[in-house]
Design a protein around this motif. Structure first.
Motif, PDB file in Angstrom:
ATOM      1  N   SER A 316       2.551  -1.913  -6.493  1.00 17.29           N
ATOM      2  CA  SER A 316       1.355  -2.554  -7.036  1.00 17.29           C
ATOM      3  C   SER A 316       0.223  -2.496  -6.016  1.00 17.29           C
ATOM      4  O   SER A 316       0.473  -2.516  -4.815  1.00 17.29           O
ATOM      5  N   THR A 341       4.914   0.071 -15.084  1.00 17.79           N
ATOM      6  CA  THR A 341       5.387  -1.297 -15.252  1.00 17.79           C
ATOM      7  C   THR A 341       4.488  -2.042 -16.229  1.00 17.79           C
ATOM      8  O   THR A 341       3.269  -1.849 -16.230  1.00 17.79           O
ATOM      9  N   ILE A 357      10.464 -11.081 -11.757  1.00 13.63           N
ATOM     10  CA  ILE A 357      10.962  -9.720 -11.549  1.00 13.63           C
ATOM     11  C   ILE A 357      12.090  -9.401 -12.531  1.00 13.63           C
ATOM     12  O   ILE A 357      12.199  -8.260 -13.018  1.00 13.63           O
ATOM     13  N   PHE A 360      10.691  -7.900 -15.721  1.00 11.88           N
ATOM     14  CA  PHE A 360      10.313  -6.490 -15.620  1.00 11.88           C
ATOM     15  C   PHE A 360      11.563  -5.597 -15.557  1.00 11.88           C
ATOM     16  O   PHE A 360      11.573  -4.502 -16.124  1.00 11.88           O
ATOM     17  N   THR A 383       6.672  -3.596  -4.972  1.00 20.02           N
ATOM     18  CA  THR A 383       7.004  -4.264  -6.237  1.00 20.02           C
ATOM     19  C   THR A 383       8.115  -3.501  -6.943  1.00 20.02           C
ATOM     20  O   THR A 383       9.054  -4.087  -7.495  1.00 20.02           O
ATOM     21  N   ILE A 387      11.867  -4.637  -8.400  1.00 20.91           N
ATOM     22  CA  ILE A 387      12.329  -4.393  -9.766  1.00 20.91           C
ATOM     23  C   ILE A 387      13.594  -3.544  -9.752  1.00 20.91           C
ATOM     24  O   ILE A 387      14.562  -3.807 -10.488  1.00 20.91           O
ATOM     25  N   SER A 487       2.840  -8.393 -12.316  1.00 22.55           N
ATOM     26  CA  SER A 487       4.003  -7.838 -11.617  1.00 22.55           C
ATOM     27  C   SER A 487       3.876  -8.045 -10.115  1.00 22.55           C
ATOM     28  O   SER A 487       4.881  -8.272  -9.418  1.00 22.55           O
TER      29      SER A 487
END
Length: 558
Positions: A316, A341, A357, A360, A383, A387, A487
């Motif tokens: 991200s 995402t 998380i 996602f 990020t 995930i 996210s």
């Protein structure tokens, strides 16, 4: 409901929006925009027709033509490629401005395919006007280090609604038109900035196209209209051509959309379109959408379909496109599956207000199940590493191995500070200030950690990306808009120290010394003895792609 789709055409892909039922109509947008600008048309027509609003080749999300300076006829042939790909034998074709000329070319070149032609504004230029447009209308957008090109693009787009042509900024050049609402102006500017390889290609093709000569060869039923505020309205009086099948209408501004919708012949007995074709990945780069219970997920796929599958989970802010060079490198020996995402890139926003998380990770699991490609190796960055880790813990049946490039481990005080200060508003502002804010947020993140602490204590030993590379990253940031933080925030709140020891699949954590997550990544591995750590050093050939291959080789040797 307006759905988004891709379809494979010779040499690339076309992106389009689809809605409604009934006779098929293909809508073509003006330059330098995308099919998103046609959504008012889609909504006006979808009650009685099946609407296909196409991104012109090289604009929106459609691949460009492999031609240095394409003509309108080239763009028109690509529209027919699209019609073939989605199973349309005969259809109505309609467009606005540049889209009108492309639609006209389709009707003239392929009259047996076109049941009706509808054009909204058609440029008929004198030789002097043509040369002036070619000389001044489409100057290149050249990224510079301070982001000034973004402001230039914003005001160029804004001026297109104030003056005609936009560079004729005189009292005589003023239009009797309103500037669009800021969110629409923002989307138009982003469309212009993401056009490939040159935002002016279709404009120049349209300026050069001899619409008067094309109209003299027109044989299908056609309607040409323009509203009074349209700079091409005066061109209605320039026609002076024999076109027996053409009806010409001047419409009042307030009646524009209603008159447009009324121009379409909904009684035509045309075959119903088939369902959207499934996009098949045959190599190279392919994009598609996957429907999950959390929304539509945009997926990029690269590489040989028979190669080992690698799920690429981006960091991200941004999207899979932010990591295009790394994806292309990994695709040399993997089938790389790179979703955006949720809340990022071209994927839908999350369906919950404050996702974690695990949320996602569930969306990624559903995407993998829809694609039927598991079990996969995973590479995740920041990020994406969070995930990927959560996905590996929750669904080990879908995961063979994991490479986590940078894992966070912040104390509560740091997390609170970040959540209070990290996010910037991307709400469009009158003079385009939000574009500069996005530019310098991404640039400063490469100079300080966190980016908003620009003092000696928080400096990073790094330099910013080259303007061209930074431009690409900022565009991906802008595409996500206000949902980029969802996210990102989940990653900052993620308890990696608690979760990492629970992973059961072979896991490698890596980071470079210049990474702001270098120290936390090392510390986390110390608390998870079954997890390995390697230091990345691009100068020594140990980059992220090396880490993926190193991990695979290590596992194969066991």
């Amino acid at each position: 409901m307006i759905e988004r789709h891709y379809v494979n055409v010779p040499g690339g892909q076309m992106h389009y929006r689809r809605a409604g039922e009934g006779p098929p109509v293909i809508l073509l947008h003006s330059s330098p925009l995308s099919s998103q600008a046609m959504e008012p048309w889609i909504r006006a027509l979808a009650d009685h027709m099946t609407v296909f609003a196409v991104d012109t080749a090289g604009y929106g999300q459609s691949d460009p033509l492999p031609i240095a300076e394409p003509t309108i006829d080239d763009y028109a042939r690509r529209v027919v490629d699209f019609a073939d790909a989605v199973g349309l034998d005969r259809f109505i074709v309609a467009g606005t401005h540049t889209g009108s000329k492309i639609a006209l070319s389709v009707a003239v070149q392929f009259p047996e395919r076109v049941a009706q032609l509808v054009m909204d504004g058609l440029g008929l230029y004198t030789s002097e006007e043509l040369q002036r447009q070619l000389d001044h209308y489409t100057p290149p957008i050249v990224p510079n280090w301070y982001g000034g090109h973004l402001i230039e693009a914003w005001h160029r787009m804004r001026s297109m609604w104030i003056f005609w042509p936009w560079f004729n900024q005189t009292a005589e050049g003023r239009l009797d038109e309103s500037v669009p609402p800021l969110p629409e102006l923002h989307q138009m500017t982003v469309d212009m900035l993401r056009a490939r390889p040159d935002w002016g290609l279709s404009y120049r093709a349209a300026f050069r196209y001899d619409a008067r000569a094309a109209l003299s060869r027109l044989r299908v039923p056609a309607v040409l209209l323009a509203k009074e505020a349209d700079p091409l309205h005066e061109h209605l009086d320039r026609l002076k051509v024999e076109a027996p099948t053409l009806t010409v209408r001047s419409v009042a501004n307030e009646r524009h959309l209603a008159e447009l919708a009324a121009a379409f012949d909904t009684s035509l007995n045309l075959p119903a379109p088939p369902p959207p074709p499934v996009v098949e990945h045959r190599g190279g780069t392919t994009r598609r959408y996957v429907v999950t219970s959390h929304g539509r997920v945009h997926v990029r796929m690269d590489g040989d379909p028979s190669a080992p599958p690698l799920l690429f989970v981006h960091g991200s802010p941004g999207s899979a496109e932010s990591f295009a060079p790394l994806i292309e490198e990994l695709a040399k020996d993997h089938l790389v599956i790179a979703p955006d995402t949720l809340g990022n890139g071209y994927s839908d926003a999350p369906t919950v207000a404050d996702p974690d998380i695990a949320y996602f990770a569930r969306a990624y699991a559903e995407a993998l199940e829809q694609l039927a490609v598991g079990p996969v190796a995973i590479y995740g960055s920041h990020t994406g590493a969070c995930i990927g880790l959560e996905l590996a813990i929750a669904r080990p049946d879908l995961v063979r191995s994991l490479v986590a490039d940078g894992l966070p481990a912040f104390d509560d005080e740091v997390v609170a500070d970040i959540l209070a200060n990290y996010w910037v508003s991307l709400e469009p502002e009158r003079n385009g200030e939000h574009l500069l804010r996005a530019w310098h947020t991404i640039r400063d993140a490469q100079l300080w950690w966190p980016w908003y602490r620009d003092d000696r204590e928080h400096r990073r030993p790094t330099a910013p990306s080259a303007p061209e590379d930074l431009h690409r990253l900022v565009l991906e940031f802008l595409k996500s808009g206000p949902t980029y933080r969802l996210s990102y925030s989940a990653a900052f709140r993620y308890r990696a120290a608690e979760r990492l020891p629970k992973v059961q699949v072979p896991t490698l954590v890596c980071a470079a010394p210049t990474d702001m997550l270098w120290q936390s990544s090392q510390q986390l591995v110390e608390q998870a003895p079954a997890v390995s750590f390697v230091a990345l050093d691009a100068a020594a050939g140990r980059d992220a792609a090396w880490a993926v291959r190193h991990h695979a080789t290590t596992l194969a040797e066991r």
